[in-house]
Design an enzyme around this catalytic site. Structure first.
Site, PDB file in Angstrom:
ATOM      1  CE  LYS A  27    -101.518   0.545  -1.581  1.00 38.33           C
ATOM      2  NZ  LYS A  27    -102.882   0.486  -2.139  1.00 38.33           N
ATOM      3  CB  SER A  28    -103.211   7.402   0.430  1.00 36.42           C
ATOM      4  OG  SER A  28    -103.956   6.266   0.770  1.00 36.42           O
ATOM      5  NE  ARG A 127    -111.419  -2.993  -4.851  1.00 37.29           N
ATOM      6  CZ  ARG A 127    -110.473  -2.283  -4.251  1.00 37.29           C
ATOM      7  NH1 ARG A 127    -109.223  -2.379  -4.662  1.00 37.29           N
ATOM      8  NH2 ARG A 127    -110.784  -1.482  -3.257  1.00 37.29           N
ATOM      9  CB  SER A 171    -115.460   5.921  -0.260  1.00 36.43           C
ATOM     10  OG  SER A 171    -114.444   5.815  -1.239  1.00 36.43           O
ATOM     11  CD  GLN A 173    -110.243   3.907  -3.213  1.00 38.67           C
ATOM     12  OE1 GLN A 173    -111.172   3.335  -3.772  1.00 38.67           O
ATOM     13  NE2 GLN A 173    -109.115   3.290  -2.917  1.00 38.67           N
ATOM     14  CG  ASP A 323    -106.533   0.130   3.510  1.00 35.82           C
ATOM     15  OD1 ASP A 323    -107.570  -0.352   3.018  1.00 35.82           O
ATOM     16  OD2 ASP A 323    -105.989   1.166   3.061  1.00 35.82           O
ATOM     17  CE  LYS A 350    -111.652  -0.751   1.630  1.00 30.52           C
ATOM     18  NZ  LYS A 350    -111.524   0.593   1.056  1.00 30.52           N
ATOM     19  NE  ARG A 354    -107.842  -6.074   2.058  1.00 29.15           N
ATOM     20  CZ  ARG A 354    -107.272  -4.913   1.766  1.00 29.15           C
ATOM     21  NH1 ARG A 354    -107.609  -3.836   2.443  1.00 29.15           N
ATOM     22  NH2 ARG A 354    -106.353  -4.833   0.839  1.00 29.15           N
ATOM     23  NE  ARG A 397    -103.631  -2.421   2.721  1.00 32.78           N
ATOM     24  CZ  ARG A 397    -102.484  -1.740   2.635  1.00 32.78           C
ATOM     25  NH1 ARG A 397    -101.439  -2.092   3.347  1.00 32.78           N
ATOM     26  NH2 ARG A 397    -102.388  -0.682   1.840  1.00 32.78           N
TER      27      ARG A 397
HETATM   28  C1  S3P Z   1    -107.670   5.046  -0.063  1.00 30.90           C
HETATM   29  C2  S3P Z   1    -108.879   5.002   0.552  1.00 30.90           C
HETATM   30  C3  S3P Z   1    -109.457   3.776   1.135  1.00 30.90           C
HETATM   31  C4  S3P Z   1    -108.413   2.688   1.326  1.00 30.90           C
HETATM   32  C5  S3P Z   1    -107.481   2.558   0.148  1.00 30.90           C
HETATM   33  C6  S3P Z   1    -106.775   3.867  -0.127  1.00 30.90           C
HETATM   34  C7  S3P Z   1    -107.204   6.320  -0.647  1.00 30.90           C
HETATM   35  O1  S3P Z   1    -110.466   3.310   0.281  1.00 30.90           O
HETATM   36  O2  S3P Z   1    -109.005   1.432   1.571  1.00 30.90           O
HETATM   37  O3  S3P Z   1    -106.503   1.558   0.396  1.00 30.90           O
HETATM   38  O4  S3P Z   1    -106.012   6.455  -0.945  1.00 30.90           O
HETATM   39  O5  S3P Z   1    -108.052   7.228  -0.803  1.00 30.90           O
HETATM   40  P1  S3P Z   1    -111.968   3.928   0.378  1.00 30.90           P
HETATM   41  O6  S3P Z   1    -111.822   5.376   0.447  1.00 30.90           O
HETATM   42  O7  S3P Z   1    -112.684   3.494  -0.856  1.00 30.90           O
HETATM   43  O8  S3P Z   1    -112.530   3.322   1.627  1.00 30.90           O
END
Ligand code: S3P
Length: 445
Positions: A27-28, A127, A171, A173, A323, A350, A354, A397
């Site tokens: 997915k990422s 979120r 993170s 993200q 995750d 999340k 969770r 999840r």
């Molecule tokens: C992700 C980073 C993670 C993860 C998410 C996907 C990404 O989140 O939990 O499912 O693709 O960069 P965080 O970076 O906010 O922890």
């Protein structure tokens, strides 16, 4: 995206799980391939893109921003607009349940003179977005009414200023959003990270031709991107998602007599914390035929059911398996002894809280567990009574983890809604059934 439903499902004690399968794309990496394809010039071709709701929302978002993404045969193609070339969308962008899609896209749109309204479902609208918007505002982005939750409107600028930003939370993200904003900003933008988080953005930026350097600075790493470089459309191959493979692998471990191989799984060390932990618990897991696919390490993962022992999982490992904690907590219930999972603060923000949802699901099925502060402790006895119904709180999840529990518990386990599984792993039920898992619609009799 809104769903009809809810769609409850029960999982029943199943015979040995056996077979050799591939799970869908990561997915990422799928989100990132679409976004960088949109920011490159020319055509990007993506093989193995995950076709889940979260990723389809990103494909629709880049299309609305003027970089059409569509499927042709087995391959997704994005016609990129070049760095800084995205256009004002005509309508709000709907990210559904997707934290990654919405947060990374904030960084993507930031260095453009456009105003983008972002919306999402009830889970995503709760979120925290301030963690992304904080550094982007330092660069010059504006947010209407300074909102920190969706729905919100972000106003980008082609004259952002580069920053040096130390991540306050581990993170990927946040790191990715700042780097993507930096890509369209004159000068060099740096993110400082104390704990390594998944590095797919850095790898893929380089694959598309950007200059990204990672320099160790004591315990920390400084990641710097040179802004306003032209990216070129590329071919991308998406490896199988280790976070989806985790459900098959966990199921095979706890259902006696199982022997399952999952092919072509991403084994990037920033993603394999679960596998390290399971091996420490005594799991018979082997990485076979390790190789490289699309700039990422992959392997076929073979797993056979194994007697497991509780372990302490160090906080430092959390980013590499963030995750996977709900799934690990379920596996820990089938192990003998206590498993202590430390450093779980991020788990609370999340798709659901969770930490609370996992502890409640364990309790509903007769497993002794406690969540105290940022630590979850599961007291495994080797067997799980089951017989409970788990509240999934719009969290894919949580749903999949507790369905796996039902395959090896004494009594069936029911989850109150399975609709959200389509956000990350639409093939979950069909693949599990091909392995030998038994499910039934609605509540268990
Ligand atoms: C992700 C980073 C993670 C993860 C998410 C996907 C990404 O989140 O939990 O499912 O693709 O960069 P965080 O970076 O906010 O922890």
């Amino acid at each position: 995206m809104t769903h009809a439903g809810p769609f409850p499902l029960s999982a029943f004690k199943s015979g040995p799980l056996r077979g050799r399968f591939r799970v869908p794309g990561d997915k990422s990496i799928s989100h990132r391939a679409l976004m960088l394809g949109a920011l490159a010039t020319g055509r990007t071709r993506i093989r193995g893109l995950l076709e889940s709701e979260d990723v389809i929302n990103t494909a629709q978002a880049v299309t609305a921003l003027g970089a059409p993404a569509s499927k042709s045969g087995d391959v997704w193609e994005v016609l990129g607009r070049g760095t800084g070339g995205l256009a004002q969308p005509a309508a709000p962008l709907d990210f559904g349940n997707a934290g990654t899609g919405s947060r990374l896209m904030m960084g993507v749109v930031a260095p453009h003179d456009i105003a983008v309204t972002m919306i999402g479902d009830a889970s995503l609208s709760k979120r925290p977005m301030g963690r992304i918007l904080g550094p982007l505002k330092q660069m010059g982005v504006e947010v209407d009414e300074n909102r920190e939750r969706l729905p919100l409107t972000i106003r980008g600028s082609s004259r952002l200023v580069p920053i040096v930003y130390e991540l306050p939370v581990p993170s990927a993200q946040v790191k990715s959003a700042v780097l993507l904003a930096g890509l369209g900003t004159a000068g060099e933008t740096t993110v400082i990270e104390r704990e390594p988080t998944r590095d797919h953005t850095e790898r893929m930026l380089r694959h598309f031709g950007a200059e990204v350097t990672c320099v160790a600075d004591g315990e920390r790493t400084r990641i710097t991107i040179k802004g306003q470089a032209e990216l070129e459309g590329r071919d991308v191959t998406v490896p199988a998602d280790p976070s989806s493979a985790a459900f098959l692998i966990a199921a095979a471990l706890i259902v006696p007599g199982s022997d399952v191989t999952v092919e072509g799984v991403l084994i990037n060390p920033t993603r394999t914390g679960l596998y390290t932990t399971l091996k420490e618990m005594g799991a018979d897991i082997a990485f076979l035929d390790e190789r490289e696919e699309g700039g990422e390490p992959v392997a076929d993962i073979r797993v056979r059911s194994s007697p497991l022992t509780g372990v302490d999982v160090p906080a430092a490992r959390a980013p590499a398996m963030i995750d996977e904690y709900p799934m690990l907590a379920v596996v820990a219930a089938f192990a003998k002894g206590a498993t202590r999972m430390n450093g779980l603060a991020e788990l609370k923000v999340k798709e659901s809280d969770r930490l609370a949802a996992t502890a409640a699901g364990l309790a509903a099925n007769g497993v002794q567990a406690e969540a105290v502060g940022d630590t979850l402790t599961v007291h495994g006895t080797g067997t799980v009574p089951g017989g409970g119904t788990v509240a999934t709180h719009l969290d894919h999840r949580i749903a999949m983890s507790f369905l796996v529990m039902g395959l090896a518990a004494a009594q069936p386990v029911t989850v109150d809604d399975t609709a959200m599984i389509a956000t990350s792993f639409p093939e979950f039920r069909a693949l599990m059934e091909r392995l030998g898992a038994r499910f039934g619609e609605g509540l268990a009799p």
